[in-house]
Design a protein around this motif. Structure first.
Motif, PDB file in Angstrom:
ATOM      1  N   LYS A 207       0.738  -1.167  -0.126  1.00 47.86           N
ATOM      2  CA  LYS A 207       0.026   0.133  -0.125  1.00 47.86           C
ATOM      3  C   LYS A 207       0.791   1.244  -0.079  1.00 47.86           C
ATOM      4  CE  LYS A 207      -3.755  -2.005  -0.527  1.00 47.86           C
ATOM      5  NZ  LYS A 207      -4.386  -1.660  -1.915  1.00 47.86           N
ATOM      6  N   TRP A 208       2.260   1.285   0.576  1.00 49.43           N
ATOM      7  CA  TRP A 208       2.782   2.242   0.354  1.00 49.43           C
ATOM      8  C   TRP A 208       3.339   2.422  -0.987  1.00 49.43           C
ATOM      9  CZ3 TRP A 208       2.425   6.045   3.506  1.00 49.43           C
ATOM     10  CH2 TRP A 208       2.507   5.874   5.174  1.00 49.43           C
ATOM     11  N   VAL A 211       0.484   4.405  -2.677  1.00 50.64           N
ATOM     12  CA  VAL A 211       0.519   5.637  -2.043  1.00 50.64           C
ATOM     13  C   VAL A 211       1.555   6.818  -2.779  1.00 50.64           C
ATOM     14  CG1 VAL A 211       0.594   7.273  -0.133  1.00 50.64           C
ATOM     15  CG2 VAL A 211      -0.882   5.240  -0.144  1.00 50.64           C
ATOM     16  N   CYS A 216      -0.087  11.470  -4.190  1.00 45.01           N
ATOM     17  CA  CYS A 216      -1.143  12.226  -3.349  1.00 45.01           C
ATOM     18  C   CYS A 216      -0.941  13.834  -3.534  1.00 45.01           C
ATOM     19  CB  CYS A 216      -0.870  12.067  -1.992  1.00 45.01           C
ATOM     20  SG  CYS A 216      -1.311  10.364  -1.545  1.00 45.01           S
ATOM     21  N   PHE A 221      -6.762  12.637  -1.564  1.00 50.05           N
ATOM     22  CA  PHE A 221      -6.890  11.183  -1.013  1.00 50.05           C
ATOM     23  C   PHE A 221      -7.915  10.430  -1.907  1.00 50.05           C
ATOM     24  CE2 PHE A 221      -5.467  13.282   2.602  1.00 50.05           C
ATOM     25  CZ  PHE A 221      -4.306  12.587   2.933  1.00 50.05           C
ATOM     26  N   CYS A 225      -3.984   6.785  -3.806  1.00 54.83           N
ATOM     27  CA  CYS A 225      -3.788   7.652  -2.552  1.00 54.83           C
ATOM     28  C   CYS A 225      -5.133   7.639  -1.854  1.00 54.83           C
ATOM     29  CB  CYS A 225      -3.309   8.903  -2.672  1.00 54.83           C
ATOM     30  SG  CYS A 225      -2.442   9.987  -1.164  1.00 54.83           S
ATOM     31  N   SER A 227      -7.924   7.266   1.355  1.00 58.69           N
ATOM     32  CA  SER A 227      -7.811   7.181   2.608  1.00 58.69           C
ATOM     33  C   SER A 227      -7.479   5.916   3.184  1.00 58.69           C
ATOM     34  CB  SER A 227      -9.005   8.049   3.256  1.00 58.69           C
ATOM     35  OG  SER A 227     -10.403   7.365   2.915  1.00 58.69           O
ATOM     36  N   ASN A 229      -6.414   3.213   1.620  1.00 56.51           N
ATOM     37  CA  ASN A 229      -5.022   2.709   1.147  1.00 56.51           C
ATOM     38  C   ASN A 229      -4.080   3.195   2.240  1.00 56.51           C
ATOM     39  OD1 ASN A 229      -5.746   1.258  -0.769  1.00 56.51           O
ATOM     40  ND2 ASN A 229      -5.179   2.432  -2.310  1.00 56.51           N
ATOM     41  N   VAL A 230      -4.205   4.493   2.491  1.00 54.49           N
ATOM     42  CA  VAL A 230      -3.250   5.070   3.506  1.00 54.49           C
ATOM     43  C   VAL A 230      -3.390   4.633   5.008  1.00 54.49           C
ATOM     44  CG1 VAL A 230      -2.659   7.290   4.536  1.00 54.49           C
ATOM     45  CG2 VAL A 230      -3.032   7.574   2.267  1.00 54.49           C
TER      46      VAL A 230
END
Length: 647
Positions: A207-208, A211, A216, A221, A225, A227, A229-230
């Motif tokens: 997930k990083w 992102v 982003c 978001f 990116c 929310s 996923n963050v």
């Protein structure tokens, strides 16, 4: 196995320790020190006793045949309250009033280390359970992530941790049904959290990456990116850190679990301190340190002969003699134990005697402490048994009075030891003369002869027989003696004692005056009958000669008839164990019936007795028959020495 420990110092508590048969006694002591720590009494000095034996720290438990559920006594090293010792010590300038620590510095340090270790274990397990509840919350939050199915392994780890985690408190120890799985749990659960940590890092990394690929821009978001996923990236990153903390705690617990109660303390209880340090504490330490030093010296001396010589080389004999005379009875007791161990080496024993140790020991026979008196008597017996040269030292100065005091006031076991000392002394002709020159030794021996202990009676009666051989007048002067001897068959069934009693009675009948006293006893016929019913040929002849001595005059003969002593002779004749006993009984009956009366009073007493048998062959000394000829040393001991070694 479970061991129960009781102590008079804690009358309302019974302590329970868990040990293995292969463990050392020090393990029990270490666990008890921990228990006492909880009461604020970790400085309490104590010893352990089982079946009357004091337990040595370095010995395995199996050496003392201690079984499961056995009851062990915790004996305080001081028999008094410390406050009383403090007051008592004020009058003594050579005793340090500062009591000092109850345990040695090494033991105290080891106790502190173990307490810290167990507190850390308790805190880590509490933190572990706290993290488990946090993990349950995290499992619920995983439903809000992209990988909502992470809740399954999170809940499995939570449930496993809750139900399989060992529970421990420092005061209560381990609890729960899974305590025995603690090492497997640490390894298995540790591997599981490491695997979960790897999965969390992997999911977080995915997930990083999404992102980071989106960028982003403008903090919008959306798309990669978004929310969710963050949140997923951050959640699994934190969860991975969370699992890392789990792994670290489990690793620390794994090594912490290897430390058991007493591991560190036992090492210092068992290991021998440097003798130089022990001697330093014994010379100038505080009261408790001196007491501990005396105990350690006794333990060291008991462990091997090398330590005995090392203690002596460091001046230990002088120090131990000084401690044996100090004001603290517990220190006296342990110092005497050490001296007893050292005295098993002849050269060390000689050195102790040379420095005046015998006088110190006889003085301690007046101690109000029973164990001190007993230990002093034990050492004196070893000293007197090992060397003839030491015997005069025992009765020098006031030594004889000290032995008499112990004979009256000692414990039954101490009295047995004192009686054996008297017997050893009586085998030496010069000392035997000194014993018969006074009345007090005979009185003390008569008191010992009344003991309920058969061995004490035997030693005392053997000694009285030897004294009677040396001086029958001294025996005749003891008014209490014939009554005690006549009561013996009424109170004891030991036939060995009967023979000694009969021989002594024979010496008592050497003159008319003592014969008259003997005939005054109402139990005379009953006692003599019990003597001869043993069917011992020697004892039968002794009793026949006793009755024959009562025929010295017409008046005595009439009184013997009134006492119906002819029935005793008749039994001997009808149940004679040998021909000589039959002849003696038959001749005695003739004299009692009036036959041969004219010839009876025309011969001397010695001739009459010689006619009835050879006294020397039967009893080892002609003195017992009134002869003016003194026996030689070999004749003197005779049957008494044989009886002693045979037993």
């Amino acid at each position: 196995m479970l061991i129960y420990v009781e102590s008079h110092a804690f009358p309302h508590k019974s302590f329970i320790v868990v040990v293995e048969s292969e463990d050392k006694v020090a393990r029990i002591r270490a666990q008890l020190i921990h228990i006492l720590f909880e009461f604020g009494r970790e400085d309490h000095q104590f010893r352990l006793r089982y079946n009357g034996n004091f337990l040595r720290d370095a010995f395995p438990i199996r050496e003392y045949s201690i079984e499961d559920n056995a009851l062990i006594k915790m004996i305080p090293m001081s028999k008094q309250h410390e406050s009383l010792i403090d007051l008592k010590s004020e009058a003594s300038s050579n005793l340090n009033l500062d009591l000092g620590s109850g345990q040695t510095p090494n033991v105290t340090m080891a106790l502190d280390q173990e307490i810290k270790c167990f507190k850390r274990r308790e805190n880590l397990l509490r933190d572990f359970m706290t993290l488990q509840h946090i993990q349950f919350l995290a499992a619920c939050l995983s439903l809000l992530t992209v990988y909502w199915y992470a809740i399954f392994w999170s809940l499995v780890l939570f449930i496993t941790g809750i139900y399989l985690s060992p529970m421990y408190t420092r005061m209560g120890g381990y609890v729960g049904n899974n305590t025995h799985l603690k090492f497997k749990f640490c390894v298995g659960y540790g591997c599981a959290v490491v695997a979960a940590m790897g999965v969390s890092l992997y999911l977080s990394a995915i997930k990083w990456i999404d992102v980071a690929a989106h960028g982003c821009h403008g903090w919008m978001f959306v798309d990669g990116c978004s929310s969710i996923n963050v949140f997923t990236a951050i959640f699994f990153c934190v969860q991975a850190l969370f699992y890392l903390i789990f792994a670290v705690i489990l690793t620390v617990l794994f090594f912490n679990f290897k430390v058991n109660v007493g591991d560190k303390i036992e090492k210092y209880l068992v290991q021998e301190r440097e003798i130089e340090l022990v001697m330093k504490a014994a010379r100038s330490g505080k009261l408790k340190e001196r007491r501990t030093a005396a105990y350690e010296l006794a333990t060291m001396a008991a462990s091997c002969e090398e330590n005995k010589f090392r203690i002596v080389a460091e001046g230990g004999l002088n120090v131990l003699q000084s401690m044996s005379m100090c004001g603290d009875e517990s220190t006296q007791e342990y110092a005497l134990e050490a001296i007893a161990e050292l005295s098993t080496i002849p050269s060390i024993q000689d050195a102790f005697v040379t420095m005046g140790g015998v006088h110190c020991l006889t003085a301690l026979l007046h101690s109000p402490n029973e164990r001190v008196m007993q230990e002093a008597a034990n050492i004196l017996y070893v000293v007197v048994e090992e060397s003839e040269e030491n015997k005069p030292l025992i009765i020098a100065d006031h030594g004889l009075e000290d032995l008499n005091h112990a004979a009256y006031n000692g414990t039954p076991y101490c009295q047995q030891t004192i009686a054996s000392i008297f017997l050893e002394l009586a085998f030496t002709p010069e000392i035997r003369k000194q014993l018969t020159a006074r009345n007090s030794p005979a009185q003390a021996l008569i008191s010992l002869s009344r003991s309920e202990n058969a061995e004490t009676k035997r030693y005392a009666l053997q000694t009285l027989e030897l004294l009677a051989i040396e001086s029958s007048d001294m025996i005749c002067a003891q008014d209490e003696l014939p009554g005690m001897l006549l009561e013996l068959p009424l109170t004891s069934m030991d036939e060995k004692l009967y023979l000694f009693a009969g021989k002594i009675l024979l010496y008592y009948t050497e003159n008319k005056h003592t014969c008259e006293k003997l005939l005054d006893y109402d139990i005379l016929k009953e006692s003599l009958s019990l003597f001869v019913h043993t069917n011992d040929p020697v004892l039968q002849k002794v009793i026949a000669k006793i009755i024959f001595c009562m025929l010295e005059s017409r008046e005595l003969r009439e009184r013997a008839r009134d006492k119906k002593l002819d029935s005793v002779l008749r039994y001997i004749r009808d149940n004679a164990a040998d021909r000589e006993a039959w002849d003696m009984a038959d001749q005695g009956l003739e004299l009692l019936s009036g036959q041969d009366e004219h010839r009876l009073f025309q011969v001397s007493t010695l001739e009459k007795l010689n006619k009835m048998g050879s006294p020397k062959a039967s009893f080892g000394s002609r003195t017992s028959l009134g002869s003016d000829v003194k026996p030689s040393g070999s004749d003197l001991i005779g049957s008494t020495a044989d009886m002693k070694h045979r037993d």
